[in-house]
Each structure stands twice: as structure tokens, then as C-alpha cells.
Design a protein around this motif. Sequence first.
Motif, short mmCIF file in Angstrom:
data_model
loop_
_atom_site.label_atom_id
_atom_site.label_comp_id
_atom_site.label_asym_id
_atom_site.label_seq_id
_atom_site.Cartn_x
_atom_site.Cartn_y
_atom_site.Cartn_z
N ASN A 94 0.63 -0.97 -0.21
CA ASN A 94 -0.40 -0.23 -0.12
C ASN A 94 1.10 1.38 -0.06
N ALA A 118 -3.43 2.12 4.19
CA ALA A 118 -2.30 3.10 3.86
C ALA A 118 -1.08 3.97 4.92
N SER A 146 3.11 0.31 5.00
CA SER A 146 2.52 0.52 4.06
C SER A 146 4.06 1.42 3.53
#
Length: 513
Positions: A227, A452, A457
Motif C-alpha cells: 500500500n 495505507a 505501507s
Amino acid sequence: AGVDAKIVAQAEDILKVEFPRYEAREHLRAALSQANSHGELGPSREDLGQLQLAILKCQEVDIAEESTAAAQFLESEEEKLGVKEQVEQLAEETKDVDLHDLDAVLAAKQKILDALARAKKFGISWAALRTTEARRRKLHNALEDSKGAIRVMCRIRPLNQREKDLKDDDVTKLMDSMSVRIDKPRDGGSAVDPETYNFDAVFKPGTQADVFEDCRDLVQSALDGFNVTVFAYGQTGAGKTYTMYGTEGEGNEGTTKRTIVELYKNIEQEKEQVNFTVMASMMELYRNDLFDLLATKKNSQGKRLSITGKVEDLKLHVRMDKSGGVQIENLLEEECQTAASLLDLVERGNLQRTVSATKMNSESSRSHLMVVIRIVGVNRETLQKRKGKILLVDLAGSERLKKSETIGDQQKESIDINKSLTALGDVIEALVKGYSHIPYKNHKLTQVMADALGGTSKTLMFVNCSPASSNWDETTMSLKYATRAKHISNDVKKKQAMIRSKTAKVGEKTSAP
């Protein structure tokens, strides 16, 4: 049996010559067939050894000219195999590199990039380089991780005409590529109380291309199954939307367009190995309500309608799935097979965004704008699947009510904007400090960004600032907010400088991540 002995003798002499030639031709045919039987993976060293013997046999029986093409094929494939073996050896040598040793990671990544580039020149397929390509991804993501879960880049725009008319001074000074000083203005005198802020990069203002260069590798991370979030924060009128979306004209393209173009460029480079599907959606968070910008439009009174024209409740709802991923109920997604189709989607959504005039900005964004790009890649040979996401967020402008002079509904908008940004700051601080509880649920903005931010991430934050002395308070507040996201100690600062310097050298040699 009535056959002339002389003719028989001649036939036997011919057979002695032609039968070995026949056997040599059959040997050559079989060796070529075996060498070509592996498809994109190419022949093995043993295959080429057998082909070499077949060619020598042809030479022994005086039909060397019939093996000319095979000899050329052998020479080409031996060279390719030599390169392939060197690449595989390099992947093996870098297998045990210490991922915490940034010098070692950078050196290993550069060696593999050079080796892969050389292999590509020789026409070696991605399928034959699978192990090395996997190693490249691991080193790449280790390098990104070494920059911190959240990277912060500061961008300071030039004084605008309004600030020049007010005789504002520029109270910011670029100290180096990673630090900026801001001086507190004093009436009737020189600036006082300078403060220096350190970030992963500082641009004053820098070109759009310069700014994107520090984001480029994040696109590959999304293709590799991570992400990725890029978001812009700052007071209204500080240049967030310019950074994210740019303006018309060559060279003025913002981070969003450049990210999309880079995404499809990288997809093109991997298309032989991976089949990618790209789905995109676009929404705005207005006050504390989510609206689908692709499924709605505004009427003349500014009220949202569905694309069918029916007035209805168009609010979207956020939920988490069992794997911890964010799902937006009823959000329209469109498949985008090209960069042009995704750019068109963004343009359509942008036309529906809520904006209005304030004292600080004649076209102030009154909502948080979010582009969500979901990427699914399926390996054509192994059918292995990887899923990534890019979230591009242009946050509404933070502002002080007495400065923006908003009233009525606009004042309520301002209050809601500031509440959401405070909630986002709390999440960032909790992630940086490693708290066991991350307050994602405190606001819809942080709910949307939950999968996210944190974990594996890759998150990059732009903090956009005005250099004007009249905006000293807002700029200082923005810089302190951003510092919550990235506290840089002296040791880390030195490592960051090393990374930026060496990564720039990598980028000069190859644009491939």
C-alpha cells in the motif's frame, strides 16, 4: 542378383560418406530441438554442450556449412547464458546482505539493476530472471523501508502577488536539501527567533519533476504488492493542489499525473511476466461525509445528485474487512487499462470537488480529495497474485478562522477540516511512537487511510508552506505538524542524506526501480 558389383561398390562408398552425414544432421536437429524446448527460459548449459558436439560432428563429415546457422545460434545463446549465470550468481551473492546496512543494500541494488539492464539488452526474458527480479524487489522495498514508515517532504512556494502587494518578507531560508529555517518577523526590525526544521527533503520551490523524483520508487512498491499513500498538507493557498495536480503546460504536471504515467510505464516493462489489472475510484470527504465523485454531480444549487439525476442519500460508508483492509461501501470503481483512461477519470472527479473562496484563497478546497488506485498483478507462469494500492490525497487547507475570515457554513467547514487534520496528526504520532493503539476510528479521514498508514505501507507526506511573513503563524504550525510525522535525529539525518545522495546516483543510471 544381377547387380553390377561396381555399382554396389560405388553405393557402399556413397553410404559410408552420406550415412555419417545423415546421423550428423539428425544429431543437429535433435540438439536444436532440445535447446529450443525451454521457451523463454532458454537452453541449459548441458543443452548447449550437446549442440556444440552436434556442430563438431557436422564439421567432421564435411557439412559444416549446414551447421552455420546453428553455430551462430550457439554463440548467441552461450553469451546469453553467460550473462544469465552472472545475474543468478549476483542474486545468490546478495541473498545474505544485511538489510539494515544501507550502504550494502544500495550497493547490492545498483549491481542488480546494472545486471538486469545488461540482461535485457541481450534479450533475456523476465521469466529467465525471476529469482533475480524477486531479489531486486526485496532490496528495493528494504531501501524504501529504511527511509521510515512515513517520509515527509517540505515544499515552500514563492511569494504570491497578494503577499508582494502587502510588502511581505520571505521568512524562510533553505539551509540544505533537508532542512529549512523560518525566522519570526518583528515589526520595524529584523527577523528574530529562527527555528530550523529537518525533513526527508526540502524544496524551495523545486520543479514538479524534482519533487516527483523522490516519489518515483513508491510506484514500484505498489506494483510489488504494498500500500502506498502520498498526501499533501498545509494551509489553504500553500500549494498543495499544485503539488498534487499541477497546472496546464508542459513540465507543470503534478504528482498525481506523474504517478499515473509512471505506473503504466512500469506495467509495460513487466507485462511479459505479470498481467496487471488497475481499478480506480475517486471521492471527497466533505466535512465528515464521503461522496463518490464518479457517481455524483452537483445541481445548480450545489446539491449532490446521483448520476441518474435522482436526489438521494449519497453518503458512503467505511468498513474494515477481515484482513484489515479498508472497504468503501457503494463506491464506484472503474477499470483503467491505460494511463489516458485513468487521467480522464481523475479529471472527471476533479470537476465535482467542493471549493469556495476565502480571504486566503480565491478557490479554496473545502474537502479532502482522494484518488484510490487498486492494482492486482498475476504472474503469467506461476499464477501468483499480488495486490497493491496507491492512495493520493489532496487534503483541504488547514486554516485559522480569524485569518480566513470564514462565516456561516464556511466557518463550519473550516472547523470540520481542522478536526480531521488533528485526527490525522494523532494517528501519525501514534505510528511514529509505536503506540499499541492507533486511533483510526476518531475520524472518517483516518478510517479511509487506515490500511495505507502503518505496517508495511509506504507513506509520503508533503507539507506545503507559504514563505510570507504574514503567514508565519500558519507556516510554523504546519512545520510542527509535519515534525510530528517525522522526528529526525542527527544520526538518522546523516543516513537520510546518504540515502538521498546515493539514490540520486542510482536514478541517474537507470529510471527502472
